[in-house]
Design an enzyme around this catalytic site. Sequence first.
Site, short mmCIF file in Angstrom:
data_model
loop_
_atom_site.label_atom_id
_atom_site.label_comp_id
_atom_site.label_asym_id
_atom_site.label_seq_id
_atom_site.Cartn_x
_atom_site.Cartn_y
_atom_site.Cartn_z
N ASP A 35 0.39 4.02 3.62
CA ASP A 35 1.37 3.92 2.55
C ASP A 35 0.73 3.78 1.16
OD1 ASP A 35 4.20 3.25 1.71
OD2 ASP A 35 3.16 1.42 1.09
N LEU A 36 -0.26 2.92 1.07
CA LEU A 36 -0.90 2.68 -0.23
C LEU A 36 -1.56 3.95 -0.75
CD1 LEU A 36 -1.82 0.43 -2.33
CD2 LEU A 36 -3.98 0.50 -1.12
N ASP A 95 -7.13 -6.69 -7.57
CA ASP A 95 -5.90 -7.44 -7.82
C ASP A 95 -5.15 -6.52 -8.78
OD1 ASP A 95 -3.86 -8.96 -8.97
OD2 ASP A 95 -4.92 -10.81 -8.53
N HIS A 96 -4.18 -5.77 -8.26
CA HIS A 96 -3.65 -4.67 -9.09
C HIS A 96 -2.94 -5.18 -10.34
CE1 HIS A 96 -0.13 -5.37 -6.51
NE2 HIS A 96 0.55 -4.98 -7.55
N HIS A 147 -2.33 -12.93 -7.93
CA HIS A 147 -1.73 -12.45 -9.18
C HIS A 147 -1.36 -13.58 -10.15
CE1 HIS A 147 -1.61 -8.96 -6.72
NE2 HIS A 147 -0.48 -9.24 -6.11
N LYS A 206 11.10 -13.58 -3.61
CA LYS A 206 11.82 -12.37 -3.19
C LYS A 206 13.32 -12.62 -3.22
CE LYS A 206 8.26 -10.45 -0.25
NZ LYS A 206 7.97 -9.34 -1.16
N LYS A 263 14.34 -7.99 -11.00
CA LYS A 263 12.92 -7.66 -10.82
C LYS A 263 12.25 -7.79 -12.19
CE LYS A 263 9.87 -3.72 -9.85
NZ LYS A 263 8.81 -4.44 -9.17
#
Length: 498
Positions: A19-20, A180-181, A243, A343, A348
């Site tokens: 997926d990534l 760490d995006h 994050h 969550k 968002k």
Amino acid sequence: MIPNDTSTSLIMIFGATGDLAKRKLYPSLYHLYKKGKLAEKFAVIGTARRAWTHEQFRENIKESIITFVGTNDQIDDFASHFYYQPHDVTDSNSYIQLKKLAEELDTKYSLQGNRIFYLAMAPEFFGTIADHLKSDGLTETIGFKRLVIEKPFGHDLESAESLNAQIRQSFAEEEIYRIDHYLGKAMVQNIEVIRFANAFFEPLWNNRYISNIQITSSEKLGVEERARYYEKSGALRDMVQNHMLQMVALLAMEPPIRLTTEEIRSEKVKVFRALRPIEGDEVEKYFVRGQYDKGTIDNNEVVGYRDEHNVVPQSNTETFVAGKLMIDNFRWAGVPFYIRTGKRLTTKSTKIVIQFKNIPMNLYNKNEQLSPNLLVIHIQPEEGITLHVNAKKSGRNIQTKPVKLNFSNEADNGINTPEAYEKLLYDCLHGDATNFTHWDEVALSWRFVDKISEVWENKQSSFPNYKAGSMGPFEADKLLQQDNFSWWDVTDLDVENC
Ligand SMILES: NC(=O)c1ccc[n+]([C@@H]2O[C@H](COP(=O)([O-])OP(=O)(O)OC[C@H]3O[C@@H](n4cnc5c(N)ncnc54)[C@H](OP(=O)(O)O)[C@@H]3O)[C@@H](O)[C@H]2O)c1
């Protein structure tokens, strides 16, 4: 030292059918290619278990570009750089085949032996792959070798230490790029610039002028397909250890003496060292955990966490964390950094609110407190900065009203800024590890987080304790109320509401 023409490289993606890779890595590589940042000399080998051919792999690459980028411009030429090798990560024969293909492509594209190994796979394979890369000779190369590792880096300090010791057998610290995006996001990178390039912020950036800092990273989505991983992780390990703490470090660090990787990392590490450990009975005072119950999001009924697929009915996993962090150094003594992430929340949004202290008195209305000045950094989905100041209301009487000075990154550039993965891949190709996490940062943040999870794991929670569609449990509000603060409503702070 950065070698010449470092964009010349062989990129090996482990987990190339996942997926990534599909959603992030191929679109990012395509953007770099279109911008001329990959040069003609690059090749990608994708590996995974399924028995694809080069052609099948290329078809999948094209599909991913069409789906996630929305174009087929130069797509055949781009895809022609991609090769596929079926692979079992535990089998030496697979690596021997891979090495053979790598050497062929090295010659074909004149890649100067430069190799990037990108591990886009489940973390339990990271150590095994690193071992094989060395023992089967893939790391023996005349060019550079770099290992890119996705999160999570370990499950706690102990497992992270053992993973680190394992990969360090094959790669030196400076060859390891821990993703760490969040560090690739435009506005996270902007924190440093806002602070260190503006005369009016840095002098105020301390406990004399700032009353508290709030970081909220909220999601509307539930656990989706990730329950197997998330059940063992929870929000603390999934979001806070990496994050959230990285954003705290960027907000709190001292100005580095130079903008080099080493100097910036060294200042961030000092923040982690100054972070007050929260342990034992204190955990309940400083941290709040939550788990979502059923509720309504965008007018749709959604189920509670315990009713999600692959979640155990009595799950003790937290889907929400709020915490108060104290940084015990000269600059920040007494200033709470509140963090909150979860969550199935109302909206968002990732935002940082820096709240300045009140001025000594309100000259315009002695009975009312003036609105505090705020600096809001919008990380995602909006990107920008808003400054809340007080100005005169129109009319004959002098009365004040809060106004917002707004900068929107998207409006300024006219286009969306590059995706975080694009920037991080570019940095890795160029040997710039500034926006990746050093082992010292990883270890210190696990040390901090482990003390909290230790307490939580040994005590049953009263879950579920917040409704899907809310902003988390009531206790998260109390956490600030006891300090006479409250969370700023992130929806009110949206750029469009300014
Ligand atoms: N997805 C995201 O948005 C995202 C975001 C942040 C971090 N991450 C991290 O990125 C990593 C990958 O996530 P993902 O979502 O892409 O996972 P995924 O969709 O499950 O993909 C896993 C990949 O590993 C391959 N694989 C599994 N077992 C293998 C084996 N024994 N030998 C060789 N290949 C094997 C799979 O292909 P085959 O089935 O063909 O073998 C597939 O290509 C994880 O560490 C995750 O935490 C993902």
